[in-house]
Design an enzyme around this catalytic site. Structure first.
Site, PDB file in Angstrom:
ATOM      1  N   HIS A 220       3.740 -69.087 -59.373  1.00 20.54           N
ATOM      2  CA  HIS A 220       2.519 -69.109 -60.177  1.00 20.54           C
ATOM      3  C   HIS A 220       1.429 -69.982 -59.556  1.00 20.54           C
ATOM      4  O   HIS A 220       0.256 -69.607 -59.556  1.00 20.54           O
ATOM      5  CB  HIS A 220       2.835 -69.572 -61.598  1.00 20.54           C
ATOM      6  CG  HIS A 220       3.707 -68.623 -62.352  1.00 20.54           C
ATOM      7  ND1 HIS A 220       3.318 -67.344 -62.672  1.00 20.54           N
ATOM      8  CD2 HIS A 220       4.969 -68.761 -62.842  1.00 20.54           C
ATOM      9  CE1 HIS A 220       4.290 -66.738 -63.336  1.00 20.54           C
ATOM     10  NE2 HIS A 220       5.303 -67.572 -63.449  1.00 20.54           N
TER      11      HIS A 220
ATOM     12  N   HIS B  99     -48.871 -39.660 -48.947  1.00 21.97           N
ATOM     13  CA  HIS B  99     -48.468 -41.059 -48.817  1.00 21.97           C
ATOM     14  C   HIS B  99     -47.819 -41.271 -47.458  1.00 21.97           C
ATOM     15  O   HIS B  99     -46.711 -40.812 -47.210  1.00 21.97           O
ATOM     16  CB  HIS B  99     -47.496 -41.444 -49.940  1.00 21.97           C
ATOM     17  CG  HIS B  99     -47.217 -42.917 -50.010  1.00 21.97           C
ATOM     18  ND1 HIS B  99     -46.119 -43.493 -49.429  1.00 21.97           N
ATOM     19  CD2 HIS B  99     -47.926 -43.925 -50.586  1.00 21.97           C
ATOM     20  CE1 HIS B  99     -46.133 -44.793 -49.654  1.00 21.97           C
ATOM     21  NE2 HIS B  99     -47.229 -45.083 -50.356  1.00 21.97           N
TER      22      HIS B  99
END
Length: 464
Positions: A289, A367
């Site tokens: 753990h 554009h």
């Protein structure tokens, strides 16, 4: 692995005694909304405080993983979390009327069965995977423990254990497909060596442990007097051991490598504390753990440092949450200002929309002729329309409302957007809605690169 987040369809409960505290408790798995994650709730305490299943709240690792937050403590969470991860359930509220989940038979199988009985429900939100892109390594030279993560577009784990025991040889266990967790890993029980047993009792641990919820490994000779003492300790009339098997009371193992499989189960549960599902190959030698949690903290640290973990995942093979027809019903925009092609994720706090940029867009002839670049203001418009869907989702009758953009802050254009690009817009609420006004943070990505971002303020107005 799942693309969408999941929760359960209805509440389901299990009851029993806690392994270490010895306190009886009922644990109830509750459905939870998208992006909720895993949260425990101590309904037996004043105010019913919640505890996030997060590695930052780990406070004890004495033979189990214990969390504490808001004055509430939850012991031994790993078997519960492993069941949720193993079934790829992302969101659940886990209510407890005691300090520790029931140990049941020492494995995760009873939790898995309960969750399967409750039914699993898909949610309109993508799973937020963190993909390991580089070698991650943790080593404890004193205990000869190593854990590593390698890049992989999946989640696979391999564990090796070696206890220098005459009873347990070196063991390996692997899980190469998470969908096999319930049948290959979930039933594997916790275990303890005989020489550890009395020490654990003296440490005020395993008060709820007995031979029905743990495998006791006998790796040395024991006489009749010691067996009588063990029987008293375990509250049994008598215990025995077959010297060849080396298991107290001759308990039958589910698998020859059940111990390694249980260590893999523990690792899955502990790594759930990272807080997000991960994609990686995990290799572990002699894990425990403490090492699992240290490794989880290392991965969580990478998540916090890695800006790209915010990039939403988009799989064009998956059906959209909202197609162009539904978007048209919700938003008032029409050609040439209908900027979003589909919505691929939508939950209570965020939305992901897709814009496919083609040379046929009406703005390209005028554009930057000869050098087509999507205008920044139209990128912002597409982002705002994506956010408009999120704002409309807060009301039950969105067709009766207009979403208006009323403010823009911190707008930046990072890269050019060109014909052929697919822009993935993600918007999320940055503040709660008050009197129909809400703040959102929006970002646009192309090929995992941030191309534009802005903080937006929107107003939701009812149609007259």
């Amino acid at each position: 692995m799942n693309i969408k987040q999941q929760t359960i369809q209805k509440a389901v409960s299990v009851s029993g005694v806690g392994l270490h505290t010895g306190v009886s408790a009922t644990m109830t798995f509750m459905p939870a909304p998208a992006n909720h994650g895993y949260k425990f709730q101590r309904i037996d305490l004043p105010g019913q405080p919640t505890v996030d299943a997060d590695v930052d709240f780990v406070v004890d690792l004495s033979r189990g993983t214990t969390l504490e937050q808001n004055g509430a403590r939850i012991h031994t969470v790993e078997h519960t979390l492993a069941a949720l991860v193993g079934l790829q359930i992302d969101n659940a509220l886990i209510q407890l009327d005691g300090p520790e989940p029931p140990i049941m038979d020492g494995s995760s199988i009873k939790f898995v069965e309960a969750l399967q009985f409750a039914g699993i429900e898909e949610q309109n939100a993508d799973r937020k995977y963190f993909e390991i892109t580089e070698f991650v390594h943790h080593r404890n030279p004193e205990k000869d423990i190593e854990i590593a993560a390698l890049p992989l577009n999946d989640y696979r784990l391999t564990v090796m254990v070696d206890y220098n025991s005459q009873v347990i040889n070196s063991q390996h266990a692997s899980l190469n497909d998470l969908t096999l967790f319930s049948q290959e890993i979930a039933s594997c029980r916790t275990f303890v060596f005989l020489h550890e047993l009395e020490a654990l009792y003296k440490q005020n641990l395993i008060k709820g442990g007995d031979l029905s919820n743990a495998i006791v490994i006998v790796d040395r000779d024991v006489d009749e007097g010691e067996l009588d003492h063990l029987a008293e300790l375990l509250n049994k009339p008598r215990v025995g051991v077959n010297k060849q098997a080396g298991i107290l009371n001759n308990l039958q193992l589910h698998y020859p490598n059940e111990m390694a499989r249980h260590k893999l189960l523990d690792m899955i549960g502990d790594l759930a504390l990272i807080g997000r599902p991960i994609k990686a190959q995990i290799l572990a030698a002699r894990p425990g753990h403490a090492a699992n949690v240290a490794f989880a903290k290392k991965i969580k640290g990478l998540i916090q440092k890695n800006a790209q973990n915010q990039v939403p995942q988009y799989d064009p093979r998956q059906p959209p949450v909202l197609d162009i027809n539904r978007i048209t019903q919700l938003l008032p925009h029409r050609y040439p200002f209908q900027m979003i092609d589909k919505i691929v994720a939508l939950d209570e706090s965020s939305v992901v929309g897709i814009k496919n940029v083609t040379m046929n867009e009406p703005y390209f002839p005028g554009h930057f002729p000869g050098n087509p670049v999507m205008p920044g203001v139209l990128q912002l418009e597409a982002m705002a329309q994506t956010g408009g869907i999120l704002v409309l989702s807060t009301v039950p009758d969105p067709e009766n409302y207009w979403p208006y953009l009323i403010g823009i802050e911190n707008c930046r254009f990072r890269r050019n957007v060109l014909p052929g690009d697919t822009v993935i817009f993600r918007c999320e609420f940055s503040s709660p809605m008050k009197r129909g006004i809400v703040k959102m943070q929006g970002r646009g990505y192309v090929n995992n690169n941030l191309v534009c971002e802005a903080d937006m303020i929107a107003s939701l107005v009812k149609k007259k």
